[in-house]
Design an enzyme around this catalytic site. Structure first.
Site, PDB file in Angstrom:
ATOM      1  N   ASP A 146     -13.875  -9.426  -3.390  1.00  0.00           N
ATOM      2  CA  ASP A 146     -12.255  -9.687  -3.084  1.00  0.00           C
ATOM      3  C   ASP A 146     -11.646 -11.000  -3.839  1.00  0.00           C
ATOM      4  OD1 ASP A 146      -9.829  -9.441  -1.436  1.00  0.00           O
ATOM      5  OD2 ASP A 146     -11.014  -7.683  -0.502  1.00  0.00           O
TER       6      ASP A 146
ATOM      7  N   HIS B  95      -6.307 -12.147   1.043  1.00  0.00           N
ATOM      8  CA  HIS B  95      -7.036 -11.072   1.382  1.00  0.00           C
ATOM      9  C   HIS B  95      -8.293 -10.671   1.597  1.00  0.00           C
ATOM     10  CE1 HIS B  95      -7.811  -6.588  -0.400  1.00  0.00           C
ATOM     11  NE2 HIS B  95      -6.601  -6.374  -0.034  1.00  0.00           N
TER      12      HIS B  95
ATOM     13  N   SER C 133      -6.786  -1.198   1.703  1.00  0.00           N
ATOM     14  CA  SER C 133      -7.659  -2.387   1.739  1.00  0.00           C
ATOM     15  C   SER C 133      -8.235  -2.779   3.255  1.00  0.00           C
ATOM     16  CB  SER C 133      -6.939  -3.902   1.119  1.00  0.00           C
ATOM     17  OG  SER C 133      -6.655  -3.679  -0.329  1.00  0.00           O
TER      18      SER C 133
END
Length: 771
Positions: A142, A209, A545
Site C-alpha cells: 500500500d 491509505h 480498499s
C-alpha cells in the site's frame, strides 16, 4: 480467449509501426525469463540479465542503471527501461518467456469487528481459537504506514516469529510492526526523482491509505477512538495480535507494476502468511497482469492473497483483480452511519451523510441556497465545483449544491469554502445512484443521493422564480448504530461478471467497506487535502480498499486456527459460509438502487467469520489445478509458464473438461445460444472433510429459476477427517428469448449439510444471444 496468444505479438507489431523517435523512447517493461536457462559462465542471474539486456540495447550509455528490479521468488526475471525496439528484440531471445508492458495501478480508496461477531469479550470463537492471529504475519502492499500510531503498539506480544526474515527500513521495528520496506524504483524510472518535500523516501505513509488498511487488518485494541467525535468506541483490527509488515508500493503518481511485483517477491521471501492488496487497474490476460502473476507465485508458496474488487460500481463488468487464486473482495455497509440531513425552505427533509466536526450551521434558521451549475460562466465546471469555477459574489454566505465527479468530494467543499460559501450539499450523479459516502469535510457539508439531488435542483429552480428565494440548512445528527437494513452492497463496489474468465464468479464475497474507522497518520488531515491542518488518530474512509483488509485479517485468524489449510481452503471456508440476507432477514439490497442485489454484486455473499472457522467441508485447489484451468482457458504453454513458472501439459488437462471445472466453490456457466433450443454443462467438484469423522452430508438444490440442476451422488459419507470425495453437478437449460447481443443471468445454489454445517455454493447461469 481464443485470441489470447495474439495480444503480445500484436502489441509489438504496433510498436514497430511507430515513428523512429517513439521506437527509441524508453518505458518500463517486466521481463520473465526461463530461470534454469542461465548459462554457467554467469555467477548470478543478475549478471546474466545485464548481459542479455546489453545484447539488445540501442545504447550502452548507463546500461547498468536501466535495470529497475530483479525478481527471484514469486517471479523470475527483471524490470527495465526499454525502447519499443529493444522490447521487441528481447522477446525473440530464446530464454525470455515474456516482455510485459508496465501498468500503473491506483488505490481503491470500530464497529466492524463487532458487526462481524468478533468481540473482545468472546470466551470462544475465532479470536480465541486463533489466539487473535498471534505469530501470523500480514503483508500490506500500500502507501506505507505511520508506525507511531497506537494501533501498532506491541504491548503484550511475544517475540517476533522465528521464521521471519524481514527488516524495517527508515524507522525501528517492534514486535507488532516487524517489517517495513519501500519500493520506488519503478515509480522514479517513469516520473523522475521523487519530491521528498511531498512524500517520504521510506515506508512512512504520507497519504494515509496504507496506515488505514493495515490497522483494519491487524490493528491493536485502542480506546477511546473516534474521528472528529464520530464513531466513538474501541478501535480494533480483525487480527489484533497478528504481526504486520508494510510494503510501500504506492506513491503520488500511482502504484507501478514493477514495484508491486518486487514487493510480492520480498514479502514472500520475508515470510508473510497473508498479503493484502487494496490496489487495482485495467483487466488484462493473466500473463500480462503483474498482480495476477505475483499473487500466483505467493499462493504457490502457501501465502493467502486478498485484493480489492475496485470502486467502479455499480456498473457491470467493473470488477478487477479477478484471477481465481486471488480472493477478490467487494464492499458492504455495516449497521452504522452518520446522518446529516438537508432541511429545505419548503420544510422537506432530505437524507444525507457526513463526517463534519467543526462549528455547525444553526438549525433554527435557513441560509440562502444556490445550485453551482446555475451561476453563470462555465456552467459545467461550476456544477462540479472545480477549482476556480465559482464566483465569490454568487457564493458568499450561501450553501452551494455541487455535483459529484472529476475532483474529490472533499476538494469540492474546499472550493466552496474558498469562494466564501458557508456550506455544501454534494449530489450524486445518475451513475452513482443512491449510495452515500460520509466524508470529513472542511466546512459544513453533506452528501445526498441522485434522486435527492434532482429534488433539490427542482426546489432551487422553482423557489428562484417565486417571492421566497431558495433556502436550506444542514442538520448533523452524529453517529447512528443498529441501522437497518445492513449489510447492503455499497454503490461503488465493483460488480461482475468476470471480464477475463466469466466461468469464475467475481467478486468472491463482500466485507465491510463503507465508512470504516481506522488509524490515520499524524501529518495528513482527515480530508486528505493539503490545506487541511487538522490532526486525528483515526479517520473514516470508504472503498473496497477498506473491505479487502477485513478479509486479510480474517484469513490470518483462520490460518492461525488451521495452520494446515492452504490458501484455497481458507478462501473456500470464507465463501461457503458467507450469507446473503440482511438484518431484516431479506436478500441484501443494492445501495445504488434500493433493489435486491445479486451474485454479480456480492459473489457468494457477506463474509461470516465465526462460521468460516468451522466450515465442515472445503474445496481445495493445487497449483496443477490452476494450470489445468489455464490450459482449458486456451492459454498457450508459454503463457502458462509466464504465470506459473511451470511447464504445462495441456493435452492432459483438456481431457479433464472445461475451465469451469476448476475446483472453486461457485459454479458458473455461460451458454451462447446460437439458435440452440437445449444446452447443458457439468461441473466436477471435490470436497475435503475438515469437520468430524463419520459424517454424512446430504445435498439440497435450489436451481436458478426455470433451469434444471442435478447432483450425483446426493449423499457424501466421510469416514475420517481429511478424506476427499467427488460429486458431479449437471445444469440443463432451454433457450430463452433474447435480443442479439443481450444476456440474462439467474442464480441458485447447492447446499451440503450434515445437520450442523451448511456448505453453500452459488450456481450461476448466464444465457447470451450473440450478435
Amino acid at each position: 480467449m481464443a485470441s489470447i496468444t495474439l495480444h503480445l505479438s500484436t502489441y509489438f507489431f504496433l510498436f514497430l509501426t511507430l515513428s523512429a523517435t517513439d521506437q527509441h523512447r524508453q518505458t518500463t517493461f517486466i521481463v520473465r525469463v526461463q530461470h534454469d536457462a542461465k548459462p554457467s559462465v554467469f555467477p548470478t542471474h543478475t549478471h546474466w540479465y545485464h548481459s542479455t539486456l546489453a545484447s539488445v540495447s540501442d545504447s550502452q550509455i548507463l546500461l547498468s542503471s536501466r535495470i529497475i528490479h530483479t525478481y527471484h521468488t514469486v517471479f523470475h526475471g527483471f524490470s527495465a527501461k526499454l525502447s519499443a525496439l529493444e522490447a521487441s528484440k528481447l522477446e525473440s531471445v530464446s530464454s525470455v518467456l515474456s516482455v510485459i508492458p508496465e501498468q500503473v495501478r491506483h488505490l481503491h480508496t470500530t464497529r466492524s469487528p463487532e458487526f462481524l461477531g468478533l468481540k473482545t469479550s468472546d470466551s470462544a470463537g475465532l479470536l480465541k481459537e486463533s489466539d487473535f492471529g498471534s505469530d501470523l504475519v500480514i503483508g500490506v502492499l500500500d502507501t506505507g504506514i505511520w508506525p507511531e500510531r497506537q494501533s501498532f503498539n506491541d504491548r503484550g506480544l511475544g517475540p517476533v516469529p522465528v521464521k521471519w526474515k524481514g527488516t524495517c527500513v527508515g524507522f525501528p521495528c517492534n514486535r507488532k510492526l516487524i517489517g517495513a520496506k519501500y519500493f520506488s524504483a519503478g515509480y522514479e524510472a517513469t516520473n523522475g526523482k521523487m519530491n521528498e518535500t511531498l512524500e517520504h523516501r521510506s515506508p512512512r505513509d504520507s497519504d494515509g491509505h496504507g496506515t488505514h488498511t493495515a490497522s483494519i487488518a491487524a490493528g491493536r485494541y485502542v480506546f477511546p477512538a473516534s474521528t472528529l467525535g464520530y464513531a466513538r468506541g474501541v478501535a480494533a483490527g480483525m487480527a489484533p495480535k497478528a504481526r504486520l509488515a508494510a510494503y510501500k508500493v504506492c506513491w503520488n503518481a500511482g502504484c507501478f507494476d514493477s514495484d508491486i511485483l518486487a514487493a510480492f517477491d520480498s514479502a514472500v521471501s520475508d515470510g508473510v502468511d497473508v498479503i493484502s492488496l487494496s490496489v487495482g487497474g485495467v483487466v488484462v490476460p493473466y500473463y500480462l497482469d503483474a498482480i495476477a502473476i505475483g499473487a500466483y507465485g505467493a499462493s504457490d508458496h502457501g501465502v493467502f492473497v486478498s485484493a480489492s474488487a475496485g470502486n467502479g460500481g455499480p456498473g457491470g463488468l467493473t470488477v478487477t483483480n479477478i484471477a481465481p487464486w486471488v480472493t477478490t473482495v467487494g464492499a458492504g455497509a455495516i449497521d452504522r452511519d452518520f446522518p446529516a440531513d438537508v432541511k429545505l425552505g419548503n420544510s422537506k427533509l432530505i437524507p444525507g451523510v457526513s463526517v463534519y466536526g467543526g462549528p455547525a450551521l444553526a438549525q433554527h434558521r435557513l441560509y440562502p441556497l444556490i445550485y453551482a451549475g446555475n451561476e453563470g460562466g462555465d456552467g459545467y465546471s461550476a456544477s462540479l465545483c472545480l477549482e476556480g469555477s465559482l464566483d465569490p459574489k454568487s457564493v458568499k454566505g450561501k450553501i452551494v449544491l455541487c455535483d459529484r465527479g472529476i475532483n474529490s468530494r472533499a476538494q469540492k467543499g474546499e472550493v466552496v469554502k474558498k469562494a466564501g460559501g458557508i456550506g455544501m450539499i454534494l449530489a450524486n450523479g445518475v451513475f452513482d445512484g443512491e449510495g452515500l459516502v460520509a466524508d470529513c469535510h472542511v466546512l459544513p457539508a453533506t452528501s445526498v443521493g441522485a434522486s435527492s439531488g434532482d429534488e433539490i435542483r427542482k426546489y432551487v429552480m422553482s423557489a428562484s422564480k417565486s417571492k421566497s428565494p431558495p433556502k436550506a440548512t444542514i442538520i448533523f445528527k452524529g453517529t447512528r448504530i443498529n441501522v437497518r437494513p445492513a449489510p447492503v452492497v455499497a454503490s461503488f463496489s465493483a460488480r461482475g461478471p468476470n471480464p477475463e474468465s466469466p466461468e469464475i464468479l467475481k467478486p468472491d464475497l463482500i466485507a465491510p467497506g463503507l465508512n470504516i474507522l481506522a488509524a490515520w497518520p499524524d501529518k495528513v488531515g482527515p480530508s486528505g487535502l493539503a490545506s487541511d491542518n487538522r490532526k486525528t488518530e483515526f479517520n473514516i474512509l470508504s472503498g473496497t480498499s477498506m473491505a479487502c483488509p477485513h478479509v486479510s485479517g480474517l484469513a490470518a485468524l483462520l490460518k492461525a486456527a488451521h495452520p494446515e489449510w492452504s490458501p484455497a481452503a481458507i478462501k473456500s471456508a470464507l465463501i461457503t459460509t458467507a450469507y446473503t440476507v440482511d438484518n431484516r432477514g431479506e436478500t441484501m439490497i443494492d445501495e445504488s438502487t434500493g433493489n435486491s442485489s445479486t451474485v454479480m454484486d456480492f459473489g457468494a455473499g457477506h463474509v461470516h467469520p465465526q462460521k468460516a472457522m468451522d466450515p465442515g467441508l472445503v474445496y481445495d485447489i493445487s497449483s496443477y489445478d490452476y494450470i489445468d484451468f489455464l490450459c482449458n482457458s486456451n492459454y498457450t504453454t508459454k503463457n502458462i509458464q509466464v504465470i506459473t513458472r511451470k511447464h504445462a501439459d495441456c493435452s492432459r488437462a483438456k481431457k479433464a473438461g472445461h475451465s469451469g471445472n476448476l475446483n472453486v466453490p461457485s459454479m458458473t456457466a455461460v451458454f451462447q445460444q446460437y439458435g440452440k433450443q437445449k444446452m447443458s454443462t457439468h461441473f466436477i467438484r471435490s470436497v475435503r472433510n475438515v469437520g468430524v469423522a463419520d459424517s454424512v452430508y446430504r445435498v439440497s438444490i435450489r436451481p436458478p429459476r426455470g433451469m434444471n440442476v442435478t447432483v450425483e451422488p446426493m449423499k457424501l459419507a466421510f469416514r475420517r477427517v481429511g478424506q476427499k470425495l467427488n460429486f458431479l453437478v449437471r445444469v440443463k437449460v432451454a433457450a430463452v428469448k433474447l435480443s442479439p447481443g443481450s444476456s440474462m443471468t439467474k442464480s441458485g445454489s447447492i447446499e451440503w449439510s450434515d445437520g450442523k454445517h451448511v456448505v453453500t455454493s452459488p450456481v450461476v447461469v448466464t444465457m447470451q444471444e450473440p450478435l
